[in-house]
Motif scaffolding. Structure first.
Motif, PDB file in Angstrom:
ATOM      1  N   PHE A  93      45.976  41.603  48.850  1.00 61.09           N
ATOM      2  CA  PHE A  93      44.993  41.564  47.769  1.00 61.09           C
ATOM      3  C   PHE A  93      44.288  40.219  47.801  1.00 61.09           C
ATOM      4  N   ALA A 111      45.981  43.162  40.120  1.00 59.20           N
ATOM      5  CA  ALA A 111      45.429  43.003  41.472  1.00 59.20           C
ATOM      6  C   ALA A 111      45.053  44.358  42.073  1.00 59.20           C
ATOM      7  N   SER A 112      43.977  44.368  42.848  1.00 56.59           N
ATOM      8  CA  SER A 112      43.586  45.564  43.607  1.00 56.59           C
ATOM      9  C   SER A 112      44.267  45.482  44.972  1.00 56.59           C
ATOM     10  N   ILE A 113      45.399  46.145  45.097  1.00 56.54           N
ATOM     11  CA  ILE A 113      46.209  46.051  46.311  1.00 56.54           C
ATOM     12  C   ILE A 113      45.760  47.105  47.317  1.00 56.54           C
TER      13      ILE A 113
END
Length: 198
Positions: A93, A111-113
């Motif tokens: 991320f 978070a944009s994982i």
């Protein structure tokens, strides 16, 4: 109702000590990851492209393959893969936070994982297209390499159906912090790891 809530919170505190508590869908108290228990370690490694580096994040040392979570191979030993892909899930991320010390559980929660099978090189201004799963840049015009700022690797126990949750038992974060270059090769590279537990 307030008395009942207070009793539940007290029970959680007595049972789990300083561990943070949340509730599952049945209203049961569950432990969550804690910033106060997170540990940070640094490691500098010397690449050897003829062999694979197996690394144990818990001990912060190179290890036998069976005792490691990740492997580092390929160009400058900077292709990062899982040694047990059926046991762990790997992703990355990006964050505006530039140092791993600033990564907290709240950051992971939002978070944009992106999940992947490896982290590798991203070429800039070269014959190869840019790729999303790079964790270091190779600038083709002057043949220099550098970590991608604000990019973090994340891994935890689970399979392809397991997503990040702050109720996981342990979460590893890795940041590539430096690459010391000598001409077209790297003398060494450094990583920092942060381990979150309950």
């Amino acid at each position: 109702m307030n008395k009942l809530f207070t009793t539940a919170a007290l029970a959680c505190a007595l049972t789990l000590g300083l561990t943070s508590c949340d509730k599952d869908k049945n209203g049961e108290e569950i432990a969550t990851l804690l910033d106060s228990k997170a540990t940070i370690q640094s490691k500098t490694m010397i690449p050897d492209e003829e062999s694979t580096i197996f690394f144990n994040i818990d001990t912060n040392n190179e290890a036998e393959e069976t005792a490691s979570q990740i492997s580092l191979s390929g160009t400058m030993n900077l292709d990062l893969k899982l040694t047990e892909p059926t046991k762990y899930r790997l992703g990355y991320f990006d964050s505006e936070i530039k140092n791993i010390e600033g990564i907290k559980v709240a950051v992971l929660d939002t978070a944009s994982i992106n999940y992947t099978d490896k982290l590798t090189m991203n070429m800039i201004s070269g014959p190869m297209p840019s790729i999303p799963n790079g964790w270091y840049n190779y600038l083709f015009t002057n043949h220099t390499v550098a970590p991608i700022e604000g990019r973090y690797v994340i891994l935890f126990e689970g399979n392809e159906d397991t997503d990040f949750s702050n109720t996981l038992d342990k979460v590893y974060i890795i940041q590539l912090t430096a690459i010391t270059q000598n001409g077209g090769t790297a003398d060494d590279f450094s990583i920092k790891t942060k381990i979150f537990t309950k």
